[in-house]
Design a protein around this motif. Structure first.
Motif, short mmCIF file in Angstrom:
data_model
loop_
_atom_site.label_atom_id
_atom_site.label_comp_id
_atom_site.label_asym_id
_atom_site.label_seq_id
_atom_site.Cartn_x
_atom_site.Cartn_y
_atom_site.Cartn_z
N ARG A 32 0.86 -1.31 -0.03
CA ARG A 32 0.05 0.17 0.14
C ARG A 32 0.88 1.23 -0.09
NH1 ARG A 32 -2.88 -3.45 -1.08
NH2 ARG A 32 -4.74 -4.18 0.23
N ALA A 60 -5.65 5.83 -1.36
CA ALA A 60 -4.94 4.69 -0.77
C ALA A 60 -4.56 4.10 -2.23
CB ALA A 60 -6.03 3.72 0.06
N ASP A 100 -3.06 0.74 -4.33
CA ASP A 100 -2.83 -0.63 -4.28
C ASP A 100 -1.60 -0.85 -5.06
OD1 ASP A 100 -2.58 -3.50 -4.28
OD2 ASP A 100 -4.53 -3.87 -5.03
N ASN A 139 -8.47 -1.67 4.71
CA ASN A 139 -7.74 -1.38 3.77
C ASN A 139 -6.72 -2.40 3.30
OD1 ASN A 139 -5.30 0.56 1.92
ND2 ASN A 139 -7.44 0.36 0.89
N ALA A 195 -8.28 -3.95 -0.61
CA ALA A 195 -7.61 -2.56 -1.55
C ALA A 195 -8.95 -1.84 -1.90
CB ALA A 195 -6.68 -2.91 -2.63
#
Length: 536
Positions: A208, A220, A222, A280, A284
């Motif tokens: 992350r 955020a 991935d 998270n 993801a």
């Protein structure tokens, strides 16, 4: 340790070292020291601390390298100006370091668009011939019509030697810096959306990356795919309205993000948001969960506070900037209103505690106006909290501003000077007998020999020297078990008698240098009993 310093108006560099606080209240206003180290044109943009050396991205003034072995007496070791970088018109905005290589990210400064550069400074011979700008660089320019690639923040993964660089509207670049003389762009994550990638924090073990995206708040990303072009991202759920996020910090479970209100909507939403990253990490496609928020009081918000316009903080980038976590507290650089202190002992219920303002004063003897240094970025160095700040050019001084930190050896959030048990964590400070020593450290001493019971090899017989010639768990004073069979018997008596009037160390129970009738009397008091007791 690294600290990033972000977008502002031009201003001057300063460092701030903040006195730490107790678990229940932040200490009173600490003593302040101001020293002048930098030129009038210095623009502090970023700070990296490596051991006793600090590397300062000073905007159009290039790179400063400081000796901060004693931060209160910090000195300039070297100054690499922009002429040495051959980048006239570019601002050094972010620095990272690996070994003897300092990676310097530059950006043009006109609007949200523009290009950037990555340069390398070799500090192998810092104390002899000085730092040298290396031969390798990368021109960060992407886009067909308008160049994009302004370096505004970075994160270096020391294991993979990959440098993640926030490139504002050009997204997130990944650069191989394993060979500082041959920088290579691995790839770039640049989705079609118009988020501004201002700062990046990477958690490699969870694949992350978290991005402070300014008006787009937090992202955020991935990073599990091999190629950055194949990455994906989501926007954090959480605060509504026109709030902005740039900086952030994490303890591995929670992400702490200072929130800056938009300067145009007059809602004054500055504060600290706390997100749980676990959702998270697990998926993801699921946003980190907003679990806590603490507002900064209206009178301590830079945009809305009295005099904000005169202090050069309204209408551009006012409000909270860099954050540091220390003990049970988050300390946030809050522009013209100094530092905002938050109690985060319960991450789901962060509490604003108070603010420290940096007072105005005449910067030089011939100054005609009073100036100040506004906090922008913060880091911890030993017993000091160090911050770099910038503000509007000409409106602030260029001093080094220092506050000493009280250490917290047991990391319980209580500084040692007021901790009733400084070596054992006890954030409740319980002291049942009210003797000034916390219960966690208030361990008994039954024989009053000055040795606390858990460390005493004779609990009920005073033996301050802890003499123990046979190396077992019992001191000689309570160990007439000379054959070590676990009980004192006539066999031990016969052994002692055979050594009377000698200096045999094991039979010399009282430690006077000779085996006498006194030692016999000690043995007799233990007949048919085990040795000890011992606290070990």
């Amino acid at each position: 340790m690294r600290v990033y310093l972000g977008h502002t108006w031009g201003g001057l560099l300063w460092m701030l070292l903040l006195l730490a606080s107790s678990a229940h209240a932040v200490v009173d206003e600490p003593e302040l020291i101001r020293r002048d180290l930098f030129t009038y044109n210095t623009q502090g943009r970023d700070l990296l601390i490596d051991g006793d050396i600090a590397y300062v991205a000073a905007g159009y003034d290039g790179l400063y390298i400081l000796d901060v072995a004693d931060p209160a007496q910090a000195q300039v070791l070297a100054h690499v100006d922009n002429n040495a970088f051959e980048l006239d018109g570019y601002s050094l905005f972010t620095v990272t370091k690996d070994g003897n290589s300092v990676f310097c990210g530059f950006r043009s400064t006109v609007g949200p668009f523009g290009d950037g550069y990555l340069k390398v400074v070799d500090v192998t011979n810092l104390y002899t011939s000085g730092p040298v700008v290396g031969p390798s660089d990368l021109h960060l320019s992407f886009g067909f019509i308008t160049p994009r690639g302004r370096a505004t923040g970075s994160y270096l993964d020391p294991d993979t030697k990959q440098l993640y660089m926030a490139l504002r509207l050009a997204g997130l670049g990944v650069i191989d810096v394993s060979d500082p003389t041959d920088l290579k762009m691995i790839g770039r994550y640049s989705p079609s959306s118009s988020e501004e990638y201002q700062e990046v924090l990477v958690i490699p073990e969870h694949n992350r990356a978290y991005v402070g995206a300014w008006v787009s708040r937090l992202l955020a990303v991935d990073t599990s795919a091999v190629a950055p072009e194949d990455w994906s991202h989501i926007q954090f759920n959480g605060l509504s309205g026109s709030t902005r996020n740039w900086y952030m910090e994490t303890d591995g479970q929670y992400l702490y993000a200072p929130v800056a209100d938009s300067p145009s909507d007059n809602t004054f939403d500055d504060g600290l948001a706390v997100y749980d990253l676990a959702p998270n990490f697990a998926d993801a496609a699921v946003s980190p969960e907003l679990v806590g928020y603490a507002p900064i009081p209206l009178e301590q918000q830079c945009e809305s506070a009295p005099g904000g316009a005169e202090e050069g903080q309204v209408g551009s980038d006012p409000g909270p900037h860099q954050i540091v976590l220390t003990g049970n507290y988050a300390v946030v650089a809050n522009g013209c209103k100094g530092l905002a202190i938050f109690d985060i002992s319960d991450p789901m219920n962060p509490i604003y505690v108070k603010s420290y303002e940096v007072p105005l004063e005449y910067d030089l003897p011939y100054s005609v106006i009073k100036t100040s240094e506004y906090p922008w970025s913060i880091a911890v160095k030993g017993d000091f909290l160090i911050s770099v700040g910038v503000s509007q050019s000409g409106a602030t001084g260029n001093d080094l501003v220092v506050f000493r930190v009280s250490p917290d050896v047991d990391t319980d959030g209580i500084v040692d000077t007021i901790d009733n048990c400084p070596t054992i964590a006890n954030d409740d400070q319980a002291d049942t007998d009210q003797d000034g020593t916390g219960d966690a450290c208030d361990i008994g001493d039954l024989d009053l020999d000055g040795i606390s019971d858990p460390q005493d090899n004779c609990l009920v017989l005073a033996n301050a020297g802890q003499r123990n010639t046979d190396g077992d768990a019992f001191g000689n004073r309570c160990d007439p078990d000379l054959n070590n069979d676990g009980v004192v018997t006539v066999v031990d008596y016969l052994i002692l008698r055979s050594r009377l009037n000698t200096n045999d160390p094991h039979a010399d129970l009282n430690g006077d240098g000779s085996v006498t009738v006194v030692d016999y009397l000690i043995l007799r008091s233990f007949l048919n009993q085990p040795p000890g007791p011992s606290g070990l």
